[in-house]
Design an enzyme around this catalytic site. Sequence first.
Site, mmCIF file in Angstrom:
data_model
loop_
_atom_site.group_PDB
_atom_site.id
_atom_site.type_symbol
_atom_site.label_atom_id
_atom_site.label_comp_id
_atom_site.label_asym_id
_atom_site.label_seq_id
_atom_site.Cartn_x
_atom_site.Cartn_y
_atom_site.Cartn_z
ATOM 1 N N LYS A 35 62.798 14.521 23.599
ATOM 2 C CA LYS A 35 61.581 13.768 23.927
ATOM 3 C C LYS A 35 60.358 14.583 23.531
ATOM 4 O O LYS A 35 60.451 15.778 23.235
ATOM 5 C CB LYS A 35 61.544 13.432 25.416
ATOM 6 C CG LYS A 35 61.473 14.640 26.327
ATOM 7 C CD LYS A 35 61.439 14.221 27.795
ATOM 8 C CE LYS A 35 61.384 15.452 28.698
ATOM 9 N NZ LYS A 35 61.296 15.082 30.131
ATOM 10 N N ARG A 131 60.530 11.817 42.525
ATOM 11 C CA ARG A 131 59.863 10.980 41.504
ATOM 12 C C ARG A 131 60.571 9.628 41.476
ATOM 13 O O ARG A 131 60.460 8.854 42.419
ATOM 14 C CB ARG A 131 59.918 11.669 40.136
ATOM 15 C CG ARG A 131 59.167 12.989 40.061
ATOM 16 C CD ARG A 131 59.084 13.518 38.639
ATOM 17 N NE ARG A 131 60.377 13.530 37.955
ATOM 18 C CZ ARG A 131 60.589 14.127 36.787
ATOM 19 N NH1 ARG A 131 59.601 14.733 36.150
ATOM 20 N NH2 ARG A 131 61.791 14.117 36.220
ATOM 21 N N TYR A 256 32.559 32.755 23.592
ATOM 22 C CA TYR A 256 31.782 31.923 24.499
ATOM 23 C C TYR A 256 31.741 32.523 25.898
ATOM 24 O O TYR A 256 32.734 33.015 26.416
ATOM 25 C CB TYR A 256 32.380 30.515 24.573
ATOM 26 C CG TYR A 256 32.152 29.691 23.329
ATOM 27 C CD1 TYR A 256 30.872 29.280 22.967
ATOM 28 C CD2 TYR A 256 33.219 29.320 22.522
ATOM 29 C CE1 TYR A 256 30.667 28.526 21.825
ATOM 30 C CE2 TYR A 256 33.028 28.552 21.384
ATOM 31 C CZ TYR A 256 31.742 28.161 21.042
ATOM 32 O OH TYR A 256 31.542 27.412 19.916
ATOM 33 N N MET A 304 37.886 26.693 19.994
ATOM 34 C CA MET A 304 38.595 25.514 19.525
ATOM 35 C C MET A 304 39.462 25.820 18.306
ATOM 36 O O MET A 304 40.603 25.352 18.196
ATOM 37 C CB MET A 304 37.603 24.392 19.188
ATOM 38 C CG MET A 304 38.276 23.090 18.776
ATOM 39 S SD MET A 304 37.090 21.788 18.358
ATOM 40 C CE MET A 304 36.338 21.474 19.955
#
Length: 373
Positions: A35, A131, A256, A304
């Site tokens: 998956k 779940r 940053y 990024m």
Amino acid sequence: MGRPAKAKINLDALRHNYRIARQLSGNGQVMAVVKADAYSHGATACASALAYIASGFAVACIEEALELRAAGIKQPILLLEGFFEPSELAMIDRYRLDTVIHHQHQIDALVAHPLSHPVRIWLKMDSGMGRVGFSPDAYRAAWEQLSGLSCVKDIVLMSHFACADEAESNHAQQQLVTFNAYTRDLPGERSFCNSAGLVALKEARGDWSRPGLLLYGVSPFTEAPHGIESKIQPVMELSSAIISIKDIPVGSSVGYGSQWMAGRPTRLGVVAIGYADGYPRHAVSGTPVSINGCRVPLVGRVSMDMLTVDLTDVPNVQIGDRAILWGPDLAISEVAQKADTIPYQLLCNLNRVPVQYEGAYMPDLVNSDGAGA
């Protein structure tokens, strides 16, 4: 050509890990979990590489299953979340898919829309995961209803561990006791184990196991080792390259937020990879990166598209040298720990990075009618 970030996938390592999982399963069969695009390793490539040995494949949804069928995969394919709408039953029927049943509305849909071909059902019990799945008290009634349907050929009794990777917890044993108590006299094959359960809980291995992370060469255990780490082989190597080198003085900040400042004259390297590629933004300064066989520390915030490393102690590094973010020489679990996350998330978040494959697909065997041994 172009940006140097890439993910290299070793299909021979994938097959090696599958064989390890099969050895652990004893007489049971192994449903390879592919998956989420095989945890970003490429579902069709991985399934094709395993097709001649795998007992079957497990996916999250019908879209993933149809992708495998379109690639020529003939082995059983299991929908781990079952179907979401009754309209999917026609595709389950057409493409001969196995499906999990975890809720009464799915049984009702199957009754209202009987299939033309018999289907194997994996009936899920919520034995303590919290779940999806029938409660233990409701499980037998669901089994009886399904067993009375002419379109149901087999029912696999199924549950899922919540804490099999936590050595200090007895929750997995409690789940197994619950599952066994409520299925004791029900016929059918049984399936419980994920990767951690397959390694750590021999008594739970049953007829079908469903390993995922283990197949990709990553240990499911974050703390105490289980010996599996030395047997499996990492399948993915994520790398990029140094694109800039500069010397900065004491007191200079990097990145940053200026969260890291040089405490010594520092030779700074910039690597062309960042959080848009899936490298974790919250990896802390000191997270290791491997360059030319040497570990160097990440410094400053991950951007990024770029991250920075301290090259002061490895002066021979040059622009263009490869930087390994994780792989055989640098465990992804170590990077995940530095980013306060798990390897599953790092792999599944991979994005924008070209994928290259090593190892034969063996395509002449992909379309084999056999389900693999």
